[in-house]
Design a protein around this motif. Structure first.
Motif, PDB file in Angstrom:
ATOM      1  N   GLY A  14      -7.503   5.211   4.265  1.00  0.00           N
ATOM      2  CA  GLY A  14      -6.912   4.411   5.337  1.00  0.00           C
ATOM      3  C   GLY A  14      -6.277   3.133   4.800  1.00  0.00           C
ATOM      4  O   GLY A  14      -6.561   2.704   3.682  1.00  0.00           O
ATOM      5  N   LEU A  15      -5.418   2.544   5.641  1.00  0.00           N
ATOM      6  CA  LEU A  15      -4.694   1.337   5.229  1.00  0.00           C
ATOM      7  C   LEU A  15      -5.654   0.188   4.892  1.00  0.00           C
ATOM      8  O   LEU A  15      -5.459  -0.521   3.898  1.00  0.00           O
ATOM      9  CB  LEU A  15      -3.731   0.933   6.355  1.00  0.00           C
ATOM     10  CG  LEU A  15      -2.965  -0.375   6.174  1.00  0.00           C
ATOM     11  CD1 LEU A  15      -2.112  -0.346   4.909  1.00  0.00           C
ATOM     12  CD2 LEU A  15      -2.088  -0.642   7.397  1.00  0.00           C
ATOM     13  N   PRO A  51       0.845  -1.193   0.000  1.00  0.00           N
ATOM     14  CA  PRO A  51       0.000   0.000   0.000  1.00  0.00           C
ATOM     15  C   PRO A  51       0.883   1.247   0.000  1.00  0.00           C
ATOM     16  O   PRO A  51       1.621   1.485   0.960  1.00  0.00           O
ATOM     17  CB  PRO A  51      -0.793  -0.136   1.308  1.00  0.00           C
ATOM     18  CG  PRO A  51       0.027  -1.024   2.172  1.00  0.00           C
ATOM     19  CD  PRO A  51       0.916  -1.859   1.303  1.00  0.00           C
ATOM     20  N   GLN A  93      -5.955   3.606  -5.419  1.00  0.00           N
ATOM     21  CA  GLN A  93      -6.834   4.021  -4.327  1.00  0.00           C
ATOM     22  C   GLN A  93      -7.076   5.508  -4.570  1.00  0.00           C
ATOM     23  O   GLN A  93      -6.194   6.338  -4.346  1.00  0.00           O
ATOM     24  CB  GLN A  93      -6.165   3.805  -2.961  1.00  0.00           C
ATOM     25  CG  GLN A  93      -7.087   4.126  -1.796  1.00  0.00           C
ATOM     26  CD  GLN A  93      -6.376   4.177  -0.448  1.00  0.00           C
ATOM     27  OE1 GLN A  93      -5.187   4.481  -0.384  1.00  0.00           O
ATOM     28  NE2 GLN A  93      -7.093   3.901   0.615  1.00  0.00           N
ATOM     29  N   LEU A 146       4.434  -2.707   4.506  1.00  0.00           N
ATOM     30  CA  LEU A 146       4.406  -1.250   4.613  1.00  0.00           C
ATOM     31  C   LEU A 146       5.852  -0.778   4.395  1.00  0.00           C
ATOM     32  O   LEU A 146       6.701  -0.972   5.274  1.00  0.00           O
ATOM     33  CB  LEU A 146       3.894  -0.790   5.981  1.00  0.00           C
ATOM     34  CG  LEU A 146       2.544  -1.346   6.443  1.00  0.00           C
ATOM     35  CD1 LEU A 146       2.034  -0.561   7.641  1.00  0.00           C
ATOM     36  CD2 LEU A 146       1.511  -1.347   5.333  1.00  0.00           C
ATOM     37  N   PRO A 147       6.122  -0.193   3.218  1.00  0.00           N
ATOM     38  CA  PRO A 147       7.521   0.048   2.862  1.00  0.00           C
ATOM     39  C   PRO A 147       8.232   1.066   3.744  1.00  0.00           C
ATOM     40  O   PRO A 147       9.463   1.095   3.761  1.00  0.00           O
ATOM     41  CB  PRO A 147       7.437   0.578   1.417  1.00  0.00           C
ATOM     42  CG  PRO A 147       6.075   0.231   0.945  1.00  0.00           C
ATOM     43  CD  PRO A 147       5.189   0.172   2.152  1.00  0.00           C
ATOM     44  N   ASP A 148       7.464   1.881   4.490  1.00  0.00           N
ATOM     45  CA  ASP A 148       8.174   2.850   5.348  1.00  0.00           C
ATOM     46  C   ASP A 148       8.680   2.196   6.627  1.00  0.00           C
ATOM     47  O   ASP A 148       9.372   2.837   7.414  1.00  0.00           O
ATOM     48  CB  ASP A 148       7.328   4.102   5.630  1.00  0.00           C
ATOM     49  CG  ASP A 148       6.008   3.783   6.304  1.00  0.00           C
ATOM     50  OD1 ASP A 148       5.694   2.584   6.450  1.00  0.00           O
ATOM     51  OD2 ASP A 148       5.302   4.733   6.672  1.00  0.00           O
ATOM     52  N   PRO A 167      -7.274   8.511  -0.186  1.00  0.00           N
ATOM     53  CA  PRO A 167      -6.612   7.758   0.893  1.00  0.00           C
ATOM     54  C   PRO A 167      -7.491   7.642   2.133  1.00  0.00           C
ATOM     55  O   PRO A 167      -7.406   8.439   3.058  1.00  0.00           O
ATOM     56  CB  PRO A 167      -5.337   8.571   1.177  1.00  0.00           C
ATOM     57  CG  PRO A 167      -5.626   9.949   0.697  1.00  0.00           C
ATOM     58  CD  PRO A 167      -6.677   9.845  -0.386  1.00  0.00           C
ATOM     59  N   ALA A 204      -0.321   4.454  -1.172  1.00  0.00           N
ATOM     60  CA  ALA A 204      -1.168   5.571  -1.580  1.00  0.00           C
ATOM     61  C   ALA A 204      -1.309   6.636  -0.494  1.00  0.00           C
ATOM     62  O   ALA A 204      -2.048   7.603  -0.660  1.00  0.00           O
ATOM     63  CB  ALA A 204      -2.551   5.054  -1.974  1.00  0.00           C
ATOM     64  N   GLY A 205      -0.594   6.471   0.618  1.00  0.00           N
ATOM     65  CA  GLY A 205      -0.689   7.453   1.708  1.00  0.00           C
ATOM     66  C   GLY A 205      -0.105   8.802   1.293  1.00  0.00           C
ATOM     67  O   GLY A 205       0.629   8.906   0.306  1.00  0.00           O
ATOM     68  N   LEU A 206      -0.420   9.821   2.068  1.00  0.00           N
ATOM     69  CA  LEU A 206      -0.017  11.182   1.697  1.00  0.00           C
ATOM     70  C   LEU A 206       1.404  11.529   2.139  1.00  0.00           C
ATOM     71  O   LEU A 206       2.007  12.474   1.635  1.00  0.00           O
ATOM     72  CB  LEU A 206      -0.994  12.201   2.292  1.00  0.00           C
ATOM     73  CG  LEU A 206      -2.446  12.087   1.793  1.00  0.00           C
ATOM     74  CD1 LEU A 206      -3.332  13.077   2.541  1.00  0.00           C
ATOM     75  CD2 LEU A 206      -2.534  12.316   0.292  1.00  0.00           C
ATOM     76  N   GLU A 210       7.738   6.594  -0.496  1.00  0.00           N
ATOM     77  CA  GLU A 210       8.370   5.287  -0.719  1.00  0.00           C
ATOM     78  C   GLU A 210       9.579   5.378  -1.655  1.00  0.00           C
ATOM     79  O   GLU A 210      10.328   4.419  -1.799  1.00  0.00           O
ATOM     80  CB  GLU A 210       7.343   4.302  -1.296  1.00  0.00           C
ATOM     81  CG  GLU A 210       6.170   4.018  -0.381  1.00  0.00           C
ATOM     82  CD  GLU A 210       5.128   5.140  -0.302  1.00  0.00           C
ATOM     83  OE1 GLU A 210       5.157   6.064  -1.158  1.00  0.00           O
ATOM     84  OE2 GLU A 210       4.287   5.100   0.614  1.00  0.00           O
TER      85      GLU A 210
HETATM   86  P1  UTP Z   1       0.961   5.960   7.246  1.00  0.00           P
HETATM   87  O1  UTP Z   1       0.154   5.901   8.467  1.00  0.00           O
HETATM   88  O2  UTP Z   1       2.449   5.902   7.376  1.00  0.00           O
HETATM   89  O3  UTP Z   1       0.502   7.244   6.436  1.00  0.00           O
HETATM   90  O4  UTP Z   1       0.465   4.784   6.307  1.00  0.00           O
HETATM   91  P2  UTP Z   1       1.202   8.045   5.290  1.00  0.00           P
HETATM   92  O5  UTP Z   1       0.171   8.808   4.571  1.00  0.00           O
HETATM   93  O6  UTP Z   1       2.046   7.156   4.419  1.00  0.00           O
HETATM   94  O7  UTP Z   1       2.214   9.029   6.046  1.00  0.00           O
HETATM   95  P3  UTP Z   1       1.937  10.284   7.022  1.00  0.00           P
HETATM   96  O8  UTP Z   1       1.489   9.696   8.324  1.00  0.00           O
HETATM   97  O9  UTP Z   1       0.927  11.197   6.393  1.00  0.00           O
HETATM   98  O10 UTP Z   1       3.296  10.939   7.112  1.00  0.00           O
HETATM   99  C1  UTP Z   1       0.974   3.467   6.426  1.00  0.00           C
HETATM  100  C2  UTP Z   1       1.021   2.837   5.051  1.00  0.00           C
HETATM  101  O11 UTP Z   1      -0.278   2.747   4.500  1.00  0.00           O
HETATM  102  C3  UTP Z   1      -0.356   3.397   3.241  1.00  0.00           C
HETATM  103  C4  UTP Z   1       0.812   4.371   3.240  1.00  0.00           C
HETATM  104  O12 UTP Z   1       1.239   4.640   1.918  1.00  0.00           O
HETATM  105  C5  UTP Z   1       1.862   3.636   4.072  1.00  0.00           C
HETATM  106  O13 UTP Z   1       2.586   2.692   3.273  1.00  0.00           O
HETATM  107  N1  UTP Z   1      -1.674   4.032   3.117  1.00  0.00           N
HETATM  108  C6  UTP Z   1      -2.188   4.727   4.169  1.00  0.00           C
HETATM  109  C7  UTP Z   1      -2.372   3.902   1.946  1.00  0.00           C
HETATM  110  O14 UTP Z   1      -1.910   3.277   0.960  1.00  0.00           O
HETATM  111  N2  UTP Z   1      -3.611   4.480   1.857  1.00  0.00           N
HETATM  112  C8  UTP Z   1      -4.165   5.171   2.874  1.00  0.00           C
HETATM  113  O15 UTP Z   1      -5.293   5.644   2.730  1.00  0.00           O
HETATM  114  C9  UTP Z   1      -3.417   5.297   4.061  1.00  0.00           C
END
Ligand code: UTP
Length: 302
Positions: free
Chosen positions: A114-115, A16, A109, A135-137, A112, A18-20, A34
């Motif tokens: 949520g995970l 995943p 997605q 979760l690549p981070d 975003p 697609a997070g911000l 990522e």
């Molecule tokens: P994080 O909680 O680390 O959020 O998501 P984020 O958006 O990457 O980073 P911050 O908190 O705004 O700095 C955990 C993982 O879930 C993915 C993120 O890409 C990350 O790999 N994720 C999260 C999604 O793919 N979609 C979402 O709606 C939320």
């Protein structure tokens, strides 16, 4: 006698992405989180390498707007390669970026949410197979004693017990409120104390309510039924569709275990974790270690 295969093999991995990435703004305004490098490899590369080491080669990226660089990273860079060849430069550094045609799929997605929602976006590609999530981070570095990376250890455990597995690690008790925490059951014999039954999961508990100091770190092996749970699930903590909530609902209906990873984990979603990972890995690289150690001493005045 060879081991009989008791469970469907884990062949697919969902990333995943697609997070911000708001914690790394403005760096992540135009570049996906990522793609931030720990030295010379982007975070997503470490995660893909870990998947392949575990024998998983069908890669599913859940992407969003502004994330195309991740897909391009795993494409052939024809002009770059042609120019480098013309200059007699080695292409070896590009080897890990090569993907067998057909083994990389992306789904979008759009928002975003949520995970949990991001994982649900991959349901059509997962079908009725177990799958891994990375979760690549969260950067997982295996020991150099041959035990392998986190997912390799998890797949080995999965081949013995099946069902659902999450990787966990111990943190100081006062830190548990920032994470998903497991309620541990009994430990299983024969896994060096590394495999524990999971009786419950709580997202970000208050200190006094935390059932343990074992937190969920960013690797999972889940059964496809989780998609049906996610389908009917509303928003949870932070107004997001939480994967932890869906997993909690699966407990009791299917086997659920936690693997304590024998290795190190760096939270590269946080700035200090990112710097720590960069320093730690630089200090282990033969081509950099001496110089970086001397530099650190200079900076610290020791
Ligand atoms: P994080 O909680 O680390 O959020 O998501 P984020 O958006 O990457 O980073 P911050 O908190 O705004 O700095 C955990 C993982 O879930 C993915 C993120 O890409 C990350 O790999 N994720 C999260 C999604 O793919 N979609 C979402 O709606 C939320």
């Amino acid at each position: 006698m060879t081991d009989q295969i008791k469970f469907k093999p884990v062949r697919k991995a969902v990333f995943p992405v697609a997070g911000l990435g708001t914690r790394f703004l403005p760096a992540t305004k135009a570049i996906p989180k990522e793609m931030l490098p720990i030295i010379d490899r982007p975070l997503i590369q470490y995660a893909v390498d870990e998947a392949r080491e575990a024998g998983i080669d069908q890669l599913i990226f859940v992407t969003g707007r502004g994330k195309t660089a991740i897909v391009e990273h795993f494409d052939t860079a024809y002009e770059l390669e042609d120019t480098m060849r013309g200059r007699d430069k080695s292409l070896e550094a590009l080897e890990p970026t090569r993907i067998q045609p057909g083994n990389l799929v992306t789904v979008r997605q759009q928002v975003p949410l949520g995970l949990g929602h991001a994982i649900w976006c991959a349901r059509a590609i997962i079908g009725d197979e177990p799958f891994a999530i990375f979760l690549p981070d969260e950067l997982m570095i295996g020991r150099s004693d041959g035990t392998g990376g986190c997912m390799k250890q998890m797949v080995e455990a999965y081949n013995q017990v099946g069902g659902n597995l999450i990787s966990v690690l111990e943190v100081p008790h006062e830190e548990v409120s920032s994470y998903g925490v497991i309620d541990p059951g009994k430990k299983l014999d024969g896994f060096g104390g590394a495999l524990t039954e999971v009786k419950g999961l709580v997202e970000k508990p208050r200190l006094e309510d935390a059932p343990s100091n074992l937190i969920i770190s960013g690797r999972y092996i889940l059964q496809p039924e989780v998609m049906r749970v996610l389908e009917n699930q509303g928003k949870g903590a932070g107004g997001e569709v939480q994967l932890t909530d869906a997993m909690a609902r699966m407990i009791g209906t299917q086997p659920f275990h936690a693997v304590t990873f024998a290795g190190r984990r760096y939270d590269c979603g946080s700035k200090t974790g990112f710097v720590e990972a960069t320093l730690a890995l630089a200090l282990e690289r033969p081509d950099m270690a001496d110089e970086v150690r001397a530099m650190a001493k200079r900076l610290l005045g020791v």
